[in-house]
Write a protein that holds these residues in place. Structure first.
Motif, PDB file in Angstrom:
ATOM      1  N   TYR A 114       0.827  -1.201   0.000  1.00 38.25           N
ATOM      2  CA  TYR A 114       0.000   0.000   0.000  1.00 38.25           C
ATOM      3  C   TYR A 114       0.862   1.253   0.000  1.00 38.25           C
ATOM      4  CZ  TYR A 114       0.823   1.743   4.694  1.00 38.25           C
ATOM      5  OH  TYR A 114       1.410   2.309   5.796  1.00 38.25           O
ATOM      6  N   TYR A 115       2.047   1.168   0.683  1.00 36.46           N
ATOM      7  CA  TYR A 115       2.908   2.354   0.792  1.00 36.46           C
ATOM      8  C   TYR A 115       3.519   2.699  -0.559  1.00 36.46           C
ATOM      9  CZ  TYR A 115       6.192   5.724   2.720  1.00 36.46           C
ATOM     10  OH  TYR A 115       6.878   6.882   3.001  1.00 36.46           O
ATOM     11  N   ALA A 116       3.881   1.672  -1.317  1.00 41.01           N
ATOM     12  CA  ALA A 116       4.410   1.910  -2.663  1.00 41.01           C
ATOM     13  C   ALA A 116       3.349   2.564  -3.544  1.00 41.01           C
ATOM     14  CB  ALA A 116       4.884   0.595  -3.271  1.00 41.01           C
ATOM     15  N   ASP A 118      -9.970   2.407 -11.198  1.00 37.62           N
ATOM     16  CA  ASP A 118      -8.992   2.857 -12.195  1.00 37.62           C
ATOM     17  C   ASP A 118      -7.571   2.787 -11.625  1.00 37.62           C
ATOM     18  OD1 ASP A 118     -10.984   3.345 -14.018  1.00 37.62           O
ATOM     19  OD2 ASP A 118     -11.141   5.485 -13.550  1.00 37.62           O
ATOM     20  N   LEU A 119      -7.409   3.188 -10.380  1.00 39.66           N
ATOM     21  CA  LEU A 119      -6.084   3.174  -9.773  1.00 39.66           C
ATOM     22  C   LEU A 119      -5.575   1.745  -9.561  1.00 39.66           C
ATOM     23  CD1 LEU A 119      -6.496   6.062  -7.161  1.00 39.66           C
ATOM     24  CD2 LEU A 119      -5.064   6.097  -9.211  1.00 39.66           C
ATOM     25  N   SER A 120      -6.488   0.850  -9.164  1.00 43.12           N
ATOM     26  CA  SER A 120      -6.068  -0.538  -8.949  1.00 43.12           C
ATOM     27  C   SER A 120      -5.628  -1.182 -10.255  1.00 43.12           C
ATOM     28  CB  SER A 120      -7.197  -1.347  -8.297  1.00 43.12           C
ATOM     29  OG  SER A 120      -8.302  -1.483  -9.178  1.00 43.12           O
ATOM     30  N   THR A 168      -5.918  -2.298  -1.361  1.00 50.44           N
ATOM     31  CA  THR A 168      -4.594  -1.677  -1.259  1.00 50.44           C
ATOM     32  C   THR A 168      -4.672  -0.195  -1.629  1.00 50.44           C
ATOM     33  OG1 THR A 168      -3.536  -3.777  -1.817  1.00 50.44           O
ATOM     34  CG2 THR A 168      -2.207  -1.797  -2.061  1.00 50.44           C
ATOM     35  N   VAL A 169      -5.377   0.090  -2.712  1.00 49.41           N
ATOM     36  CA  VAL A 169      -5.573   1.481  -3.127  1.00 49.41           C
ATOM     37  C   VAL A 169      -6.354   2.246  -2.071  1.00 49.41           C
ATOM     38  CG1 VAL A 169      -6.745   2.965  -4.809  1.00 49.41           C
ATOM     39  CG2 VAL A 169      -5.440   0.975  -5.585  1.00 49.41           C
ATOM     40  N   ARG A 174      -6.771   6.426   1.996  1.00 45.60           N
ATOM     41  CA  ARG A 174      -7.168   6.763   3.357  1.00 45.60           C
ATOM     42  C   ARG A 174      -6.059   7.557   4.057  1.00 45.60           C
ATOM     43  NH1 ARG A 174      -9.947   1.876   4.370  1.00 45.60           N
ATOM     44  NH2 ARG A 174      -7.946   0.945   4.868  1.00 45.60           N
ATOM     45  N   GLU A 175      -4.824   7.105   3.904  1.00 40.76           N
ATOM     46  CA  GLU A 175      -3.705   7.791   4.556  1.00 40.76           C
ATOM     47  C   GLU A 175      -3.470   9.173   3.955  1.00 40.76           C
ATOM     48  OE1 GLU A 175      -0.077   5.843   5.235  1.00 40.76           O
ATOM     49  OE2 GLU A 175      -0.983   4.212   6.413  1.00 40.76           O
TER      50      GLU A 175
END
Length: 251
Positions: A26-28, A51-53, A62-63, A68-69
């Protein structure tokens, strides 16, 4: 330590990547969306989770965690059913200056919305903290803080009725309380201030219009006038995703 030549002084060292080189997926993805945020600019709509996934070849959860962060950090904000790039955080100086002055310095329009203005006998805890007399009448002024009509905080001010007897009738709740005091010849001498991180109560979150899980910056201030007499006790709650605080230190 490997320290990249282009490492910004305020950025996480080595972009937050551990020495062993293994980072959560998720951080990447978050780092790549962060770059996308810089490209798009303020107010731009972020692509959907789907779209992002597909773009990054990861699961939607993960996206979702990455987004969220970024929302909690104030880089993105929810708007309707979508997510858009947020503007820069408001920088509020840690000084005896008003909220109004701090917001105007950044080209934003400050405002306040009155929640309540009432008076009551000073309770023992407030008297002990401020030096006021127990039982003497005090005003409680509570207002939602605005920047360009966006709700960004909540402020409660306690002041002795004897210092400003006409507060209930001669004060515009949308104006600066410090300006009001200055107009009456009351100057600030010094103050004690404490900052901590908290979560808003359900009532506070409702007034500010934020989720209860959003981190807040809470400032407690006890001010005195130029003669050292107690002047005000303030509890200011600021959205952690919309504010940062600055000060200049001297040796």
């Amino acid at each position: 330590m490997d320290y990249p030549n282009d490492q910004a002084p305020g950025a996480p060292v080595r972009s937050g990547i551990p020495e062993h080189g293994r980072i959560p997926k998720y951080y990447a993805v978050k780092a790549r969306i962060d770059d996308l945020v810089d490209e798009l600019g303020e107010g731009a709509l972020i692509p959907t989770e789907r779209d992002l996934s597909e773009r990054y070849g990861v699961a939607r959860e993960t996206v979702r965690q990455a987004l969220r962060e970024l929302v909690l950090e104030g880089k993105l904000r929810r708007q309707g059913r979508g997510t858009v790039v947020a503007g820069p955080k408001l920088e509020q100086p840690i000084s005896l200056a008003s909220y109004t002055e701090g917001v105007r310095r950044q080209g934003r329009t400050p405002g306040r919305s009155l929640v309540t203005l009432d008076r009551f006998p000073c309770p023992e805890p407030l008297a002990a903290e401020t030096g006021l007399e127990r039982g003497e009448p005090v005003w409680h002024l509570e207002r939602v803080l605005l920047a360009d009509d966006e709700r960004v905080g909540l402020e409660s001010t306690y002041v002795a009725v004897a210092r400003v007897p006409d507060l209930g009738s001669g004060f515009d709740p949308d104006s600066s309380f410090y300006g009001y005091l200055r107009d009456r010849g009351i100057g600030f001498g010094d103050a004690d201030e404490r900052i901590e991180t908290v979560l808003a109560t359900p009532r506070e979150a409702l007034l500010i219009g934020t989720p209860p899980a959003l981190p807040m910056l809470l400032i407690h201030r006890v001010s005195r006038d130029t003669e050292g007499r107690p002047l005000e006790r303030v509890r200011s709650l600021y959205r952690g995703d919309r504010f940062s605080f600055t000060t200049r230190l001297r040796g």
